[in-house]
Motif scaffolding. Structure first.
Motif, PDB file in Angstrom:
ATOM      1  N   ALA A  43       0.832  -1.204   0.000  1.00  0.00           N
ATOM      2  CA  ALA A  43       0.000   0.000   0.000  1.00  0.00           C
ATOM      3  C   ALA A  43       0.870   1.260   0.000  1.00  0.00           C
ATOM      4  O   ALA A  43       0.564   2.246  -0.691  1.00  0.00           O
ATOM      5  CB  ALA A  43      -0.925  -0.005   1.205  1.00  0.00           C
ATOM      6  N   VAL A  44       1.963   1.224   0.761  1.00  0.00           N
ATOM      7  CA  VAL A  44       2.876   2.370   0.821  1.00  0.00           C
ATOM      8  C   VAL A  44       3.523   2.596  -0.545  1.00  0.00           C
ATOM      9  O   VAL A  44       3.569   3.726  -1.037  1.00  0.00           O
ATOM     10  CB  VAL A  44       3.964   2.155   1.904  1.00  0.00           C
ATOM     11  CG1 VAL A  44       5.080   3.183   1.772  1.00  0.00           C
ATOM     12  CG2 VAL A  44       3.348   2.228   3.288  1.00  0.00           C
ATOM     13  N   LYS A  45       3.988   1.512  -1.173  1.00  0.00           N
ATOM     14  CA  LYS A  45       4.621   1.638  -2.483  1.00  0.00           C
ATOM     15  C   LYS A  45       3.651   2.208  -3.513  1.00  0.00           C
ATOM     16  O   LYS A  45       4.026   3.035  -4.349  1.00  0.00           O
ATOM     17  CB  LYS A  45       5.125   0.272  -2.964  1.00  0.00           C
ATOM     18  CG  LYS A  45       6.364  -0.206  -2.245  1.00  0.00           C
ATOM     19  CD  LYS A  45       6.761  -1.580  -2.767  1.00  0.00           C
ATOM     20  CE  LYS A  45       7.882  -2.184  -1.943  1.00  0.00           C
ATOM     21  NZ  LYS A  45       8.172  -3.569  -2.364  1.00  0.00           N
ATOM     22  N   THR A  46       2.399   1.764  -3.459  1.00  0.00           N
ATOM     23  CA  THR A  46       1.383   2.258  -4.392  1.00  0.00           C
ATOM     24  C   THR A  46       1.158   3.747  -4.200  1.00  0.00           C
ATOM     25  O   THR A  46       1.090   4.506  -5.170  1.00  0.00           O
ATOM     26  CB  THR A  46       0.055   1.498  -4.185  1.00  0.00           C
ATOM     27  OG1 THR A  46       0.293   0.107  -4.364  1.00  0.00           O
ATOM     28  CG2 THR A  46      -1.001   1.963  -5.167  1.00  0.00           C
ATOM     29  N   SER A  47       1.043   4.190  -2.948  1.00  0.00           N
ATOM     30  CA  SER A  47       0.801   5.607  -2.684  1.00  0.00           C
ATOM     31  C   SER A  47       1.990   6.460  -3.119  1.00  0.00           C
ATOM     32  O   SER A  47       1.816   7.563  -3.651  1.00  0.00           O
ATOM     33  CB  SER A  47       0.472   5.839  -1.207  1.00  0.00           C
ATOM     34  OG  SER A  47       1.565   5.513  -0.385  1.00  0.00           O
ATOM     35  N   ILE A  48       3.199   5.946  -2.947  1.00  0.00           N
ATOM     36  CA  ILE A  48       4.408   6.663  -3.383  1.00  0.00           C
ATOM     37  C   ILE A  48       4.416   6.778  -4.909  1.00  0.00           C
ATOM     38  O   ILE A  48       4.722   7.833  -5.472  1.00  0.00           O
ATOM     39  CB  ILE A  48       5.686   5.954  -2.876  1.00  0.00           C
ATOM     40  CG1 ILE A  48       5.823   6.142  -1.362  1.00  0.00           C
ATOM     41  CG2 ILE A  48       6.929   6.470  -3.594  1.00  0.00           C
ATOM     42  CD1 ILE A  48       6.939   5.353  -0.726  1.00  0.00           C
ATOM     43  N   LYS A  49       4.048   5.684  -5.568  1.00  0.00           N
ATOM     44  CA  LYS A  49       4.022   5.671  -7.034  1.00  0.00           C
ATOM     45  C   LYS A  49       3.024   6.691  -7.575  1.00  0.00           C
ATOM     46  O   LYS A  49       3.275   7.351  -8.584  1.00  0.00           O
ATOM     47  CB  LYS A  49       3.671   4.268  -7.521  1.00  0.00           C
ATOM     48  CG  LYS A  49       4.090   4.007  -8.951  1.00  0.00           C
ATOM     49  CD  LYS A  49       3.905   2.549  -9.309  1.00  0.00           C
ATOM     50  CE  LYS A  49       5.018   1.704  -8.715  1.00  0.00           C
ATOM     51  NZ  LYS A  49       4.974   0.301  -9.194  1.00  0.00           N
ATOM     52  N   LYS A  50       1.882   6.861  -6.890  1.00  0.00           N
ATOM     53  CA  LYS A  50       0.872   7.832  -7.322  1.00  0.00           C
ATOM     54  C   LYS A  50       1.434   9.251  -7.258  1.00  0.00           C
ATOM     55  O   LYS A  50       1.194  10.060  -8.156  1.00  0.00           O
ATOM     56  CB  LYS A  50      -0.382   7.718  -6.456  1.00  0.00           C
ATOM     57  CG  LYS A  50      -1.231   6.514  -6.787  1.00  0.00           C
ATOM     58  CD  LYS A  50      -2.453   6.438  -5.892  1.00  0.00           C
ATOM     59  CE  LYS A  50      -3.263   5.194  -6.188  1.00  0.00           C
ATOM     60  NZ  LYS A  50      -4.385   5.015  -5.250  1.00  0.00           N
ATOM     61  N   THR A  93      -0.682  13.971   0.386  1.00  0.00           N
ATOM     62  CA  THR A  93      -1.418  13.904   1.653  1.00  0.00           C
ATOM     63  C   THR A  93      -1.793  12.456   1.967  1.00  0.00           C
ATOM     64  O   THR A  93      -1.620  11.987   3.091  1.00  0.00           O
ATOM     65  CB  THR A  93      -2.701  14.761   1.575  1.00  0.00           C
ATOM     66  OG1 THR A  93      -2.350  16.076   1.164  1.00  0.00           O
ATOM     67  CG2 THR A  93      -3.396  14.818   2.914  1.00  0.00           C
ATOM     68  N   GLU A  94      -2.282  11.760   0.960  1.00  0.00           N
ATOM     69  CA  GLU A  94      -2.659  10.350   1.110  1.00  0.00           C
ATOM     70  C   GLU A  94      -1.435   9.490   1.437  1.00  0.00           C
ATOM     71  O   GLU A  94      -1.476   8.609   2.305  1.00  0.00           O
ATOM     72  CB  GLU A  94      -3.314   9.856  -0.186  1.00  0.00           C
ATOM     73  CG  GLU A  94      -3.876   8.474  -0.110  1.00  0.00           C
ATOM     74  CD  GLU A  94      -5.071   8.354   0.814  1.00  0.00           C
ATOM     75  OE1 GLU A  94      -5.214   7.290   1.443  1.00  0.00           O
ATOM     76  OE2 GLU A  94      -5.852   9.320   0.911  1.00  0.00           O
TER      77      GLU A  94
END
Length: 92
Positions: A32-39, A57-58
Motif C-alpha cells: 500500500a505504501v509503495k502504491t501511494s508513493i508511485k501515485k 497527503t494520502e
C-alpha cells in the motif's frame, strides 16, 4: 490446516503460524505504501501540482500508519515523506 513445518514443539509451531500471519500483514502494508508513493511520483512527472498535492497527503497518511504499526522505522518514514515532499515542491 496442517502446513509442512519442521518444528515438533507446540510453541515453535505456533510461532511459525504467527510469523506467517504477521509477514502477510506487513507485506500488504508495504504494498500500500509503495502504491501511494508511485501515485505521487506519477503526478510529479505529469507536472500536475493539484493531483501531486492530494496524492502526497494520502501517501503521508499511509506511510505514517505503516510506521506506527512497526512496519517501517521512524527515520525511514521521515526520509520517504521528505523525498516525496521535496519532489512535489519542485513542481513549478
Amino acid at each position: 490446516m496442517e502446513v509442512y513445518q519442521l518444528a515438533n514443539i507446540k510453541s515453535a509451531k505456533k510461532r511459525i503460524l504467527v510469523n506467517r500471519t504477521k509477514a502477510a500483514r506487513n507485506k500488504s502494508i508495504r504494498s500500500a505504501v509503495k502504491t501511494s508513493i508511485k501515485k505521487v511520483e506519477t503526478a510529479v512527472q505529469k507536472n500536475d501540482k493539484a493531483a501531486a498535492q492530494a496524492a502526497l497527503t494520502e501517501a503521508i497518511s499511509t506511510i505514517s500508519k505503516a510506521t506506527s504499526k512497526g512496519v517501517y522505522h521512524k527515520n525511514n518514514c521521515a526520509r520517504k515523506i521528505s523525498r516525496l515532499s521535496k519532489a512535489v515542491n519542485s513542481i513549478g
